[in-house]
Design an enzyme around this catalytic site. Structure first.
Site, short mmCIF file in Angstrom:
data_model
loop_
_atom_site.label_atom_id
_atom_site.label_comp_id
_atom_site.label_asym_id
_atom_site.label_seq_id
_atom_site.Cartn_x
_atom_site.Cartn_y
_atom_site.Cartn_z
N GLN A 1 0.83 -1.20 0.00
CA GLN A 1 0.00 0.00 0.00
C GLN A 1 0.87 1.25 0.00
OE1 GLN A 1 -1.54 1.27 3.82
NE2 GLN A 1 -3.59 1.38 3.00
N GLY A 2 0.65 2.14 -0.96
CA GLY A 2 1.40 3.38 -1.01
C GLY A 2 0.50 4.58 -0.74
N TYR A 3 0.30 4.90 0.51
CA TYR A 3 -0.54 6.05 0.88
C TYR A 3 0.32 7.18 1.45
CZ TYR A 3 -5.07 3.53 0.44
OH TYR A 3 -6.18 2.87 -0.01
N SER A 4 0.99 6.92 2.58
CA SER A 4 1.72 7.99 3.28
C SER A 4 2.88 8.52 2.46
CB SER A 4 2.28 7.46 4.61
OG SER A 4 1.26 7.09 5.48
N SER B 1 4.61 -0.76 3.95
CA SER B 1 4.89 -2.03 4.64
C SER B 1 4.97 -3.18 3.65
CB SER B 1 3.79 -2.36 5.64
OG SER B 1 3.41 -1.22 6.34
N GLU C 1 -12.67 -5.52 10.27
CA GLU C 1 -13.22 -6.85 10.56
C GLU C 1 -12.16 -7.77 11.14
OE1 GLU C 1 -13.34 -5.43 7.65
OE2 GLU C 1 -15.38 -5.32 6.91
N SER D 1 -3.06 7.90 13.86
CA SER D 1 -2.48 7.91 15.21
C SER D 1 -3.58 8.00 16.27
CB SER D 1 -1.55 9.12 15.35
OG SER D 1 -2.33 10.30 15.30
N GLU E 1 -4.02 10.28 18.30
CA GLU E 1 -4.56 11.65 18.31
C GLU E 1 -5.59 11.82 17.20
OE1 GLU E 1 -1.34 10.82 18.69
OE2 GLU E 1 -1.37 11.27 20.83
#
Lengths: 405, 371
Positions: free
Chosen positions: A139-142, A174, A257, A387, A389
């Site tokens: 997954q390439g999000y951040s 990851s 889930e 996070s 927060e």
């Protein structure tokens, strides 16, 4: 309210439990997984060790026979089409046996997203290869400048004929070092409001211009990567869903889930082993001399795990009754990740000076240094996937209707 | 497996909420703090008409025959409305022990009168030692046929000032023994305490007070165990309702109170407190209902005992965190007598202490974990 199985649920639970006993390869039958991040199956399938590779394959084959690689996918796409309650039971039994899930993000995120938003061609191309274990996904999000504020991501995809040309950088991808394909959020319309100019796109990770570089974490492991894009040419047909609507495509499905209940059960098992260890000969040596002052702290961890179980159960119960969880999933992530850190901390406290030991081998490592390693390994848990927060912000604004700051 | 309310429970909850909003408003709660009796006989009768005192009592004895899970749904609403009076004392301290170990005659004599609202009961268990265990019972009892006579002092007896009968725990040479003691006899002397929640708790001196033997000579503690478990979980249900309301009032306040030109609820410092409050309220609710379910469906003893101790350990501490946040969010107005939030703060402490606080129950959890 009912915490017990109906007769049908009990039968299904037994079926899953028996299957695991019969088919789970020895390599996955015991042992601890730290941090909850390293996906051992994903690593194993690319391992140089033939036993690891065979185990990964055999386990995937066994699950595939039942459609249980993707138990939550509809049957028409090769899943088992389990109801949410059946998935809940399936996930419980898998977690009780510490059985490694198969398929990683392809199964948990990419598949469900593609089933909702993908074209027929995309589904036909990608879904079978997720189920066969042929293709693993990352997954390439951040991005370095887009963490909690994910929608400010800047990796640019510019149209050139039938292609998009991608430049930029992702981080915390990851398992990218084991992955074959990547799904990513990229900016396709720089002038639009920040949530409206993003597209969800998939690409072969071996496409020229993509470089994956592992990040060494504070535990000297490499669970994450930086992924760089330099003039990476990807067909525009690889966009999933509508162009510039990728933010909403990416946010459609959360993997609550699986994670919720598996974590609660894993922590309970970990706590039980910690308590049992104190009663063993080795444990008597490694538990600090005055450990009894921590009895109530241990009991508090047990309570928290009980509370966490119910939070996971609530989400499934809501879905089962046709409701859509709102802030409840955030409560689950918030409480679960903080419980995880407290649990590892309690373990290290019980071991006193022996909590120094990082090496797994030798007589001075309590429980193979599992708790010391998890004390470090659990640090990201309150940071990734929103996070603590951010979760509290979501609960307060989306859940409780408090005004945004 | 399901966490939702049944249709009956949903109905009970909604009708109780509507009823109590009208019949037990804030003013009544305040009035009863300063009232000698501490409850409204008129409300008590209306509650009996709703069938609440007899909710748990079998139909053959004039009750509604609901189960304990249903009762906890109702008590959650009592906590929300801070309903003053001897409801829990009568139902958990009177009806439950009678249902558990009363003879057929005793059930026939007392249960219909409880259901109709004609009698008030309470449980006289704790003493100046302030213990909740078997060793805490030092009051002496002597059995004579079907009668039992008590000598000693009971302390923190709820609603003893208005109770018609007390279920008293005393000690014979065979062990803990229970009796049903009428309060209108010279051997019973009730002295009211002023308490943090301004509820009615009393010292009860028993000087040769006599009543019917309940159960058998010496088997009182075994009989009390399920009673204490039910009462403990009911206190958790009360705490959950109380904390839910404290939380709702605080969130509403955070949306309205303006400082620095904006609602304080737009500040993350306040938002995060609210997020922690809902986490604690929800966590308390489910752990309480799990214990209630365990009791209602007769799960294995070891599981039930663990779930009861877990519930009280968690609810005691989590709801304390909630009401503390509630006070902090309200700032100065919150600690005035006139504003309502303090009513919840003070009552939380009473229920937190009832049948043991978090430390007490965490110790029991630790013992059951084998540590």
């Amino acid at each position: 309210m009912d915490w017990s199985d109906s007769p049908e649920q009990a039968t299904f639970r037994e079926e899953v439990a028996e299957f695991i006993v019969e088919r789970l390869p020895g390599r996955y039958q015991s042992g601890s997984r730290e941090g909850g991040i390293v996906q051992s199956w994903q690593a194993d399938r690319k391992s140089v060790d033939t036993e690891a590779r065979d185990s990964a394959m055999n386990w995937a084959d066994a699950l595939a026979e039942k459609g249980w690689i993707a138990p939550h996918w509809p049957e028409e796409y090769g899943g088992a089409g389990l109801t949410v309650m059946e998935q809940f039971i399936y996930n419980q039994e898998m977690a009780k046996a510490a059985a490694s899930p198969v398929g990683g993000m392809g199964v948990s995120l990419l598949g469900p997203t593609m089933i909702v938003h993908g074209s027929d061609e995309q589904k036909a191309e990608h879904l079978p290869r997720v189920l066969s274990g042929e293709v693993a996904w990352a997954q390439g999000y951040s991005e370095p400048s887009a963490g909690s504020d994910l929608a400010s991501l800047q990796t640019r995809a510019i149209r050139d004929g039938d292609d998009l040309v991608i430049n930029g950088q992702k981080i915390w991808t990851s398992g990218a070092q084991y992955a074959d394909w990547l799904f990513a959020l990229v900016r396709t319309e720089p002038d639009a409001p920040k949530h409206r100019g993003i597209s969800f796109i998939v690409m072969d990770i071996k496409t020229p211009g993509i470089t994956v570089r592992p990040i060494v974490d504070m535990g000297w492991q490499e669970p994450f990567n930086e992924t760089f894009f330099e003039d990476v040419r990807v067909p525009a047909a690889n966009i999933v869903g509508e162009e510039n609507r990728g933010w909403y495509v990416g946010m459609t499905l959360l993997d609550f889930e699986r994670s919720g209940i598996s974590d609660a059960i894993q922590y309970e098992r970990t706590l039980t082993r910690l308590i049992d260890y104190g009663k063993s000969e080795a444990g008597a040596k490694h538990y600090r001399q005055d450990w009894k002052i921590l009895r109530h702290e241990v009991a508090e961890r047990y309570l928290e795990i009980g509370v966490l179980f119910n939070f996971a159960f609530r989400i499934v119960s809501m879905q089962n009754n046709g409701m859509v969880p709102n802030y409840e999933a955030s409560v689950n992530k918030l409480f679960g990740s903080e419980t995880h850190q407290r649990l590892s901390r309690t373990g290290t406290k019980l071991f006193g000076l022996y909590a120094n030991v990082w090496q797994r081998e030798g007589e001075h490592a309590p429980m193979n240094a599992e708790f010391t390693r998890d004390y470090v390994g659990s640090v990201p848990h309150t940071i990734f996937s929103g996070s603590s927060e951010i979760q509290r912000n979501v609960i307060a604004t989306r859940g409780l209707g408090l005004p945004r700051g | 497996m399901d966490l939702g309310l049944s249709e009956t429970q949903e109905l009970l909850k909604n009708s109780a909420r509507d009823f109590l909003e009208n019949e037990s408003p804030e003013q009544l709660v305040r009035d009863m703090e300063e009232d000698e009796a501490g409850y409204s006989p008129e409300l008590w009768s209306k509650m009996a008409e709703q069938g609440w005192q007899g909710l748990l009592i079998p139909e053959e004895h004039g009750g509604a025959g609901f189960d304990f899970l249903d009762l906890c749904v109702l008590i959650e609403e009592f906590g929300r409305a801070l309903v003053p009076g001897p409801f829990m004392s009568t139902v958990l301290g009177g009806a439950v022990p009678l249902m558990e170990i009363g003879s057929d005659e005793q059930k026939a004599e007392f249960l219909p009168r409880i259901a109709s609202g004609d009698v008030i009961f309470s449980l006289a268990l704790t003493e100046p030692s302030a213990r909740f265990d078997e060793e805490g019972v030092e009051c002496t009892a002597s059995v004579n046929g079907n009668e039992v006579t008590f000598n000693g002092t009971k302390l923190f007896v709820p609603d003893a000032n208005v109770a018609d009968y007390l279920i008293v725990a005393g000690r014979t040479d065979k062990g803990v023994t229970l009796g049903i003691v009428a309060t209108d006899q010279p051997g019973v002397e009730v002295t009211q305490l002023q308490t943090i929640a301004r509820d009615k708790q009393a010292e009860v001196k028993l000087n040769g007070a006599t009543g019917q033997l309940l159960g058998n000579d010496g088997d009182g503690w075994d009989a009390l165990k399920p009673v204490v478990n039910h009462y403990t979980v009911a206190e958790c249900a009360y705490l959950v309702g109380l904390a839910q309301m404290d939380f709702e009032i605080s969130v509403d306040y955070a949306k309205e109170r303006v400082q620095f030109g904006r609602p304080i609820g737009s500040f993350q410092a306040i938002q995060h407190k609210c997020a922690d409050m809902v986490t604690d309220v929800d966590g308390s609710r489910f752990i309480m209902y799990k214990a209630a379910w365990s009791l209602a469906t007769d799960q294995p003893d070891a599981d039930t005992q663990m779930s009861v101790n877990m519930a009280k350990a968690w609810c005691s501490e989590a709801t304390r965190r909630v009401v503390a946040h509630g006070q902090q969010i309200h700032g100065g107005i919150g600690f005035t007598k006139d504003y309502k939030i303090q009513l919840y703060f003070r009552r939380q402490k009473r229920a937190e202490l009832a049948f043991g606080d978090a430390d007490y129950h965490r110790e029991l959890v630790a013992q059951q974990l084998g540590i």
